[in-house]
Scaffold this motif. Structure first.
Motif, PDB file in Angstrom:
ATOM      1  N   GLN A 172       0.828  -1.205   0.000  1.00 46.26           N
ATOM      2  CA  GLN A 172       0.000   0.000   0.000  1.00 46.26           C
ATOM      3  C   GLN A 172       0.863   1.257   0.000  1.00 46.26           C
ATOM      4  O   GLN A 172       0.565   2.240  -0.693  1.00 46.26           O
ATOM      5  CB  GLN A 172      -0.925  -0.009   1.222  1.00 46.26           C
TER       6      GLN A 172
ATOM      7  N   ASP B 223       2.511   1.664  -3.394  1.00 43.40           N
ATOM      8  CA  ASP B 223       1.463   2.002  -4.358  1.00 43.40           C
ATOM      9  C   ASP B 223       1.075   3.470  -4.247  1.00 43.40           C
ATOM     10  O   ASP B 223       0.638   4.089  -5.229  1.00 43.40           O
ATOM     11  CB  ASP B 223       0.252   1.104  -4.122  1.00 43.40           C
TER      12      ASP B 223
ATOM     13  N   GLN C 288      -5.584  -6.290  -2.434  1.00 45.35           N
ATOM     14  CA  GLN C 288      -4.539  -7.245  -2.800  1.00 45.35           C
ATOM     15  C   GLN C 288      -5.045  -8.686  -2.852  1.00 45.35           C
ATOM     16  O   GLN C 288      -4.282  -9.607  -3.161  1.00 45.35           O
ATOM     17  CB  GLN C 288      -3.379  -7.134  -1.804  1.00 45.35           C
TER      18      GLN C 288
END
Length: 534
Positions: free
Chosen positions: A268, A271, A326
């Motif tokens: 995360q 990203d 995910q």
């Protein structure tokens, strides 16, 4: 930070006879410093598992990813997706209409890294060795359709199968079918320790600390002849205790690439653009997670207990709380992207319902709350596993129908204990041996299965699995595959939870990262190089 997504063709699941010749690849594009790859996989030799890297024993994604770099197979999974392609073989094909006779011709001039020639007799020796040893890891079951192996001269091998098996080319691409030198491997005994010798793209040397590999060096094998191009001279695989330590190493520049298993928080963060020097690459994956049951254990022997758990567990909540985007809820052992998938568990149980679970237990005369311990491994599937089991524990306990505790174990003790039936309920993951529905069903349900499960269904074993393997066109196997999945949803010997994506983090001067893992989570170190990535 650049987010990169690898888009590959959908898994078509079509297994047609293979007859092809592939060029050799005897040169890489880059030299220079070794590329360092971080992993949280643990490679440990113990009294219960003293030979973790022997092809006749190894059966987890970490050890297979060592073997795929070093021990060559007749067939190989392609760079992206699709049917297997020849590797040590020059060509392979079914030579009959019933998918019961499979012939391969070796490449000319094939050699082990030691310089010894690779012959048809070595292929026969290697595969018969795995079948003869029949290790308790269960890996030999992948080859259980072989009846006899015939050699014709030094370069031709013919496999005579007991029954039709359209998936056989895929099975010859797995490390259990790896070709080893009889000089290095005894025919009836596993090779203890961490030595590996073969004819694959790399040679291998392990740096061992205590009973575990701290790092491993893969050096380009100049004798390799096969289907891949090696884009580097050396790769070092470095083991870390956890994802945080691996992440710190890549931030400092001590690691060039980090693979499995990154934590959800790391993914995360990357990203979100937290780093200018590290790219996050996500790609299709077929990893699944599930609960498995010792169906002879008193606590879960009643099908109603297992069905009640299936009725209560909220996969959507589990995924949202632990893995976010995910992962996705899974309602079958077969992932949703694989031909033959059926949402059998959702079809049977629908949305989570405590009332329906209560009725199931009441009709079976089960006294509640049912007291259970859920076991999980602390160091094999990533740092989020504990949190996942905490969510499962809360869901079951909040129903008032279960009194669940959870307990974590290191993989080195967890896996042997599971195989010996010491856990009533335990969490496992599966990274497929090859991307076909058969490989998400037979390893768990066939005779001598991977889990060592006592569950046995004669309709599945004697009729449906053989029937599905007769279909070279895998769409034609869908009816048999769906029936298997429906039986699993009814009997619940395993309880699927979710399927996941896969991610690689890499410093932005590393090329080839998009193909560092295929959908079966096969590590393809030969794809990595140094350069300027866009």
């Amino acid at each position: 930070m650049n987010r990169k997504t690898l888009v590959l063709p959908a898994v078509a699941g079509l297994l047609t006879p293979v007859l092809a010749a592939c060029g050799t690849s005897d040169s890489g594009s880059n030299s220079g410093d070794a590329i360092v790859v971080g992993t949280t996989d643990r490679f440990t030799a113990t009294a219960d598992a003293p030979a973790p890297l022997d092809p006749a024993y190894a059966y987890d994604v970490g050890t297979w990813n060592v073997l795929r770099q070093t021990v060559q197979t007749l067939m190989a999974q392609p760079k992206g997706e699709g049917d297997p392609i020849p590797d040590a073989a020059e060509s392979c094909t079914f030579t009959d209409s019933g998918s019961e006779r499979y012939a391969c011709k070796l490449r000319e001039g094939l050699k082990f890294a030691s310089g010894d020639p690779v012959t048809a007799a070595d292929v026969k020796f290697s595969i018969e060795r795995a079948l003869r040893i029949d290790a308790d890891s269960g890996v030999a079951a992948l080859l259980n359709t072989i009846d006899t192996i015939e050699t014709q001269g030094d370069r031709e091998v013919v496999f005579h199968l007991k029954t039709a098996d359209a998936t056989f080319p895929y099975k010859l691409s797995t490390p259990v079918a790896g070709i080893v030198n009889p000089k290095d491997y005894q025919k009836d005994k596993l090779r203890d320790g961490f030595d590996v010798d073969g004819s694959g793209p790399y040679t291998f040397k392990a740096d061992v600390k205590g009973d575990a590999i701290a790092s491993a060096t893969f050096t380009k094998n100049p004798s390799y002849k096969g289907s891949v191009t090696v884009n580097n001279d050396e790769v070092v695989l470095r083991a870390y205790d956890n994802a945080d330590a691996m992440g710190t190493a890549i931030d400092k520049g001590d690691v060039d690439v980090m693979t499995r298993t990154m934590s959800p928080a790391q993914i995360q963060k990357l990203d979100g653009g937290s780093s200018d020097s590290v790219d996050l690459v996500d790609m299709p994956g077929l990893e699944i997670r599930y609960l498995a049951f010792n169906t002879t254990a008193s606590t879960v022997k009643s099908k109603a207990v297992r069905q009640a758990m299936a009725q209560i567990i909220n996969r959507g909540e589990l995924v949202a709380k632990v893995y976010g985007t995910q992962a996705e809820p899974l309602y079958s052992l077969v992932p949703a992207t694989v031909t033959g998938h059926s949402n059998s568990f959702f079809n049977k149980y629908g949305n989570p319902s405590v009332d329906k679970a209560k009725n199931l237990l009441g009709k079976a005369g089960i006294t509640t709350p049912v007291k259970l311990t859920l076991h999980y491994t602390t160091d094999h599937y990533g740092s989020a596993t504990k949190q996942e089991f905490q969510v499962l524990q809360k869901q079951l306990n909040n129903s008032g129908l279960f009194d669940v505790s959870i307990k974590g174990h290191p993989w080195a003790t967890f896996r042997p204990a599971e195989q010996k039936g010491q856990y009533d309920v335990y969490g496992m993951g599966w990274f497929p041996d090859f991307p076909d529905a058969d490989n998400f069903l037979a390893p768990f349900l066939d005779k001598d299965n991977f889990l060592g499960s006592p569950y046995s269904n004669t309709t599945i074993q004697r009729s449906l699995i053989p029937q599905s393997r007769r279909e070279a066109d895998r769409i034609g196997a869908s009816n048999s595959l769906t029936e298997i999945q429906d039986i699993v949803a009814e009997d619940v010997p395993v309880l699927p939870l979710w399927q996941g994506k896969q991610y690689v983090g890499a410093r932005n001067d590393i090329t080839g990262v998009a193909y560092a893992l295929n959908s079966s989570s096969t590590l393809q170190l030969w794809e990595l190089g140094r350069g300027v990535s866009g």
